[in-house]
Design a protein around this motif. Structure first.
Motif, PDB file in Angstrom:
ATOM      1  N   MET B 305       0.511  -5.168   1.981  1.00 33.52           N
ATOM      2  CA  MET B 305      -0.925  -4.872   2.475  1.00 33.52           C
ATOM      3  C   MET B 305      -0.470  -4.146   3.817  1.00 33.52           C
ATOM      4  O   MET B 305      -1.037  -3.221   4.162  1.00 33.52           O
ATOM      5  N   GLU B 307       2.043  -2.456   4.546  1.00 35.69           N
ATOM      6  CA  GLU B 307       2.868  -1.419   4.359  1.00 35.69           C
ATOM      7  C   GLU B 307       1.886  -0.470   3.953  1.00 35.69           C
ATOM      8  O   GLU B 307       1.859   1.011   4.544  1.00 35.69           O
ATOM      9  N   ILE B 308       0.835  -0.681   3.149  1.00 36.60           N
ATOM     10  CA  ILE B 308      -0.124   0.147   2.475  1.00 36.60           C
ATOM     11  C   ILE B 308      -1.099   0.663   3.955  1.00 36.60           C
ATOM     12  O   ILE B 308      -1.504   1.872   3.853  1.00 36.60           O
ATOM     13  N   TYR B 309      -1.274  -0.381   4.721  1.00 36.37           N
ATOM     14  CA  TYR B 309      -2.407  -0.042   6.029  1.00 36.37           C
ATOM     15  C   TYR B 309      -1.722   0.758   7.026  1.00 36.37           C
ATOM     16  O   TYR B 309      -2.528   1.031   7.943  1.00 36.37           O
ATOM     17  N   THR B 311      -0.170   3.414   7.535  1.00 37.13           N
ATOM     18  CA  THR B 311      -0.258   4.713   7.469  1.00 37.13           C
ATOM     19  C   THR B 311      -1.624   5.042   8.066  1.00 37.13           C
ATOM     20  O   THR B 311      -2.233   5.871   8.858  1.00 37.13           O
ATOM     21  N   VAL B 312      -2.538   4.201   7.317  1.00 32.00           N
ATOM     22  CA  VAL B 312      -4.061   4.408   7.745  1.00 32.00           C
ATOM     23  C   VAL B 312      -4.265   3.879   9.239  1.00 32.00           C
ATOM     24  O   VAL B 312      -5.102   4.932   9.681  1.00 32.00           O
ATOM     25  N   GLU B 314      -2.318   4.396  11.507  1.00 33.76           N
ATOM     26  CA  GLU B 314      -1.551   5.361  12.431  1.00 33.76           C
ATOM     27  C   GLU B 314      -2.610   6.586  12.565  1.00 33.76           C
ATOM     28  O   GLU B 314      -2.883   7.411  13.438  1.00 33.76           O
ATOM     29  N   ASP B 315      -3.150   6.909  11.184  1.00 35.74           N
ATOM     30  CA  ASP B 315      -4.103   7.895  11.375  1.00 35.74           C
ATOM     31  C   ASP B 315      -5.356   7.859  12.144  1.00 35.74           C
ATOM     32  O   ASP B 315      -5.741   8.657  12.541  1.00 35.74           O
ATOM     33  N   GLU B 346      -9.506  -3.647   7.079  1.00 35.50           N
ATOM     34  CA  GLU B 346     -10.386  -2.420   7.195  1.00 35.50           C
ATOM     35  C   GLU B 346     -11.665  -2.908   8.505  1.00 35.50           C
ATOM     36  O   GLU B 346     -11.886  -2.045   9.185  1.00 35.50           O
ATOM     37  N   LEU B 349      -9.891  -2.302  11.636  1.00 38.17           N
ATOM     38  CA  LEU B 349      -9.825  -0.714  12.035  1.00 38.17           C
ATOM     39  C   LEU B 349     -10.884  -0.175  12.195  1.00 38.17           C
ATOM     40  O   LEU B 349     -11.205   0.570  13.048  1.00 38.17           O
ATOM     41  N   ARG B 350     -12.070  -0.725  11.774  1.00 37.66           N
ATOM     42  CA  ARG B 350     -13.343  -0.132  11.929  1.00 37.66           C
ATOM     43  C   ARG B 350     -14.013  -0.300  13.258  1.00 37.66           C
ATOM     44  O   ARG B 350     -14.515   0.112  13.949  1.00 37.66           O
TER      45      ARG B 350
END
Lengths: 223, 434
Positions: B305, B307-309, B311-312, B314-315, B346, B349-350
Motif C-alpha cells: 500500500m 508503494e501504491i500511494y 506516487t499519489v 508525491e503528486d 487518503e 492526504l486529503r
C-alpha cells in the motif's frame, strides 16, 4: 461475438444491447429469468451478461444451473449489491467477472472483451512487443528503439499488464484489480499517478505515443 | 481460574464447608459432654470403693473385705491394694496417683485395661490404692470415630457429589449461554443456546436468549432485505441517469454544455461511491465478510500500500514514508484490510496536504501519522460516525465515510481504532488482537 444479456430494467438493458450492437456484436436481450434460463441453456453464446436480480428466476440460480450443466460460457454478473460477500458468492457460483451497478458502458465492454479473449495459457511468451518497444520477461529488461528503460517494479507490472492485453482497453478498475489487487474504488488518482510516471519513461522521450488514453474508458496499447 | 468464578461452584463449596463445620462442632460438643460424664462416673466408682472400706470400723474386717474385693474384682475394671499392719491384700502392684497407662501396670496384658484412674487413700489404720479401668473412655473415642466414619464422611461425599453434578450442569448451561451471547455479539445471528430448556431459572434465561436471538435475526434479515431493495430500487434510476449522461456525451455538444455534463458525471460518480460505502459499512457492521477470513501478511500489505500511494503523495507534494518492523500475520480479509490502509492514507492526504505522512506497523499496531491540523479531542468520536464531517473540512472533498469505513473494518477484525495527537497532526492507530 454472440452475447446473451439478461436484464429486467428496460433502460439499462437497451443501453447495454445498443452499445454492444454498435460495437458489432450480436445481442439477445431477455428481461426475465425463466426465458433467460431457457435461452442460456439452449443457445450458443460467446459470453453472457447476467443481472443478479431479475424476475422469476434470479441470476445466481441461472448461473448455478449453467455451471451444473457443465456449460463453460464466460459469465459477467451485474448487481445492485456491492457487498464483500456478494462478490465472493458470485465468483463462487461460477461467475467469471462481477460488475456493480451503476457502471459505465466502457467498463462492461472492456471486461466482456477480456473474458471472451482469454489467452491460452500454453503459449507463454518470453518477450512482449509493441511497435519499437520490447519487454523481456526473463531478464526483466525493457527497451524502446534500442534504448534501455529503467522501470520500478510496479511500473513494470503495469506495462506488462497493458502489453499482454495489446489492443484491448483496460479500464481504471481493471488495472486496479489486475496490477495492484485493489478491489474498491480509491478516492485518489492512484492509476493516473502511476500511469503518468510510466508514460514519462516510456512515451515522453519518443515521437510516437504507445499508451493511449481512451476517453471515458481507460488505457490501451495499440495493436 | 474461570471455574472458580462459577456461582454454583462457590455455593456448593460454602454449603459443604458449613455442613462440615456444624457436624464437627456438634460431634465435638457431644464428645466433650459424654467424656465429662464418664470421667465423673469413674471418679465416683473410686470414691465408692474408698468410702465402703472406710465405713468398716474393725481393722481385720476391713482387711478381709478388701481381700474379698481384690479376689472378686476383674482387673480390667478394678485394681485394689490394701495394706494394714504390714499385711497386704491386692490384685495389683503399687501404682502412682492419677491416670496410669497399661505400660506402667506390670500385669499380664490380656487382663488389664488401656488405662486406669488411680486413687490413694489413708484409711488410718491401713492405706488403700484403687484403680478404676478407663476402658469406657477408650470406647467413647472408638464410638465417635465410628460415627465419623459411618455417618459424616459418606454424608460429605454424597453432598460433594451432588454439588459437583449441580455445578457441572449449571456451568455447562452458563457456558452455553455465554458462548451464544458471544457469537451473537460477533454477528453470528444464527447462534442459539438450543433446546431443551430445563424448568429452572437458567432454563428461562436460555429460552429468553434464544427468543431474543430469533427476534434479532428476523429484524436484521428484514433490514438486510430492505437494504437490498433500496439498493436495487435506487441504483436502477442512478444507473439510468448515468446511462443518459453517457449517451448525451456521444452527441455534439458546445464546450459549456460538455463542462456541465462532466460535472454532472462527477457528481453521479460521487453519489454512487457514497451509496456503495453506506451499503458496505452496513454490511460490515452486520458481520458480513468474517466467513472468508484467512491469515493475511499485514507487513507485506503495508509495504504494497505504501508503494501504491507513494506516487499519489508525491503528486500532492506530500511525502509518504513507511516502516514495517517484522512480518505480522492477521486473520482477516485482505481486500478489506487494504481498503482500511488506503482509507487512512487518503484521509491523511486529503486533510493534511503537503505534510509528512508516516505509515508504520510495529508489533500488532498499525498507525498512520500526518502533519496536518489534527482533530480536537472532543470531536474524535464524532468523525468515526457515518457521514460525520467536521465543519472545518466541509469544503474539502470526500464522502465523510472514510473513517467510518475504517472503524467498521477494524471492528470486524476485532481491532481497536484510536485517534490521537501527533503534535502536530493526527495519528490513527489500529491495534490488532493477539
Amino acid at each position: 461475438m454472440h452475447i446473451l444479456v439478461i436484464e429486467d430494467d428496460p433502460t439499462t438493458g437497451d443501453y447495454i444491447a445498443s452499445g454492444l450492437r454498435a460495437e458489432g456484436h450480436v445481442v439477445d436481450l431477455i428481461d426475465n429469468g425463466r426465458d433467460g434460463l431457457v435461452q442460456a441453456m439452449t443457445g450458443t453464446y460467446d459470453v453472457m451478461v447476467l443481472d443478479r436480480m431479475v424476475p422469476d428466476i434470479d441470476g445466481m440460480s441461472i448461473l448455478r444451473t449453467l455451471r451444473a450443466a457443465k456449460n463453460p460460457t464466460p459469465v459477467i454478473l451485474l448487481t445492485a449489491l456491492g457487498g464483500v460477500e456478494d462478490r465472493i458468492d458470485g465468483l463462487n457460483a461460477g461467475a467469471d467477472d462481477y460488475l456493480v451497478k451503476p457502471f459505465a458502458f466502457g467498463e462492461l465492454s472492456a471486461r466482456l472483451t477480456a473474458l471472451s479473449r482469454r489467452p491460452p495459457p500454453s503459449e507463454e511468451p518470453t518477450v512482449l512487443k509493441a511497435r519499437d518497444l520490447e519487454m523481456n520477461l526473463l531478464t526483466r529488461k525493457v527497451t524502446r528503439a534500442g534504448q534501455a528503460i529503467d522501470l520500478q517494479p510496479r511500473e513494470f507490472a503495469l506495462l506488462e499488464h497493458l502489453l499482454r492485453r495489446k489492443g484491448r482497453v483496460q479500464t481504471r478498475t481493471m488495472l486496479l484489480e489486475g496490477v495492484w489487487d485493489i478491489h474498491f474504488d480509491p478516492q485518489t488518482n492512484v492509476v493516473e499517478s502511476h500511469m503518468s510516471r510510466l508514460r514519462t519513461k516510456v512515451d515522453k522521450p519518443f515521437d510516437v505515443t504507445l499508451i493511449e488514453t481512451v476517453r471515458g474508458s481507460g488505457y490501451r496499447i495499440a495493436e | 481460574m474461570k471455574r472458580l468464578r462459577s456461582t454454583p461452584l462457590k455455593l456448593s463449596v460454602v454449603l459443604i464447608a458449613v455442613f462440615t463445620g456444624f457436624m464437627t462442632v456438634g460431634l465435638a460438643v457431644a464428645y466433650a459432654l459424654m467424656h465429662e460424664a464418664l470421667s465423673a462416673d469413674i471418679e465416683l466408682r473410686a470414691d465408692q470403693v474408698i468410702a465402703e472400706l472406710a465405713t468398716i470400723p474393725e481393722s481385720d474386717e476391713r482387711l478381709e473385705r478388701a481381700g474379698e474385693i481384690a479376689r472378686a474384682a476383674d482387673p480390667r475394671a478394678l485394681l485394689i491394694r490394701f495394706t494394714l499392719d504390714g499385711e497386704t491384700v491386692a490384685n495389683s502392684p503399687e501404682l502412682r496417683d492419677g491416670v496410669v497407662h497399661e505400660d506402667d501396670v506390670p500385669l499380664p496384658e490380656p487382663t488389664i485395661a488401656d488405662s486406669y484412674l488411680v486413687r490413694h487413700a489413708d484409711l488410718a489404720p491401713g492405706t488403700l490404692m484403687v484403680g478404676i479401668g478407663r476402658d469406657s473412655l477408650s470406647e467413647l473415642v472408638e464410638t465417635f470415630v465410628s460415627i465419623l466414619g459411618f455417618a459424616l464422611l459418606p454424608a460429605l461425599m454424597l453432598t460433594s457429589a451432588i454439588g459437583i453434578v449441580a455445578v457441572r450442569r449449571t456451568t455447562a448451561r452458563v457456558e452455553a449461554i455465554r458462548d451464544t451471547l458471544h457469537r451473537l455479539s460477533e454477528g453470528a445471528l444464527d447462534a442459539r443456546v438450543g433446546a431443551p430448556h430445563p424448568d429452572t431459572d437458567l432454563g428461562d434465561i436460555s429460552r429468553d436468549v434464544d427468543r431474543m436471538a430469533e427476534a434479532q435475526e428476523a429484524a436484521t434479515g428484514a433490514l438486510r432485505q430492505i437494504g437490498a431493495d433500496i439498493a436495487h430500487d435506487l441504483k436502477t434510476p442512478i444507473q439510468r441517469v448515468a446511462v443518459r449522461l453517457e449517451r448525451l456525451g456521444d452527441a455534439e455538444l458546445p464546450d459549456a454544455a460538455r463542462d456541465l455534463l462532466e460535472q454532472a458525471q462527477d457528481e453521479t460518480a460521487q453519489i454512487i461511491a457514497t451509496f456503495q460505502s453506506l451499503l458496505q459499512i452496513a454490511q460490515l457492521e452486520g458481520g458480513q465478510g468474517r466467513d472468508g477470513f484467512k491469515p493475511v501478511d499485514l507487513g507485506a500489505l503495508v509495504r504494497d500500500m505504501a508503494e501504491i500511494y507513494e506516487t499519489v503523495a508525491e503528486d500532492g507534494d506530500a511525502r509518504l514514508t513507511s516502516a514495517v518492523a517484522g512480518p505480522l500475520s492477521v486473520n482477516g480479509d485482505k481486500h478489506l484490510l487494504s481498503r482500511l490502509i488506503a482509507n487512512l492514507l487518503e484521509n491523511a492526504l486529503r486533510h493534511a496536504p503537503g505534510t509528512d505522512i508516516r505509515l508504520s506497523l510495529a508489533g500488532r499496531t498499525l498507525s498512520v501519522t500526518d502533519g496536518g491540523p489534527g482533530i480536537p479531542v472532543d470531536q474524535r468520536e464524532l468523525v468515526l460516525r457515518r457521514l460525520a464531517r467536521l465543519e472545518a473540512s466541509r469544503s474539502t472533498p470526500g464522502s465523510g465515510l472514510g473513517l467510518a469505513m475504517v472503524k467498521a473494518i477494524a471492528d470486524l477484525h476485532g481491532a481497536t481504532l484510536t485517534l490521537g495527537d501527533a503534535q502536530p497532526g493526527l495519528v490513527v492507530t489500529v491495534r490488532f488482537p493477539g
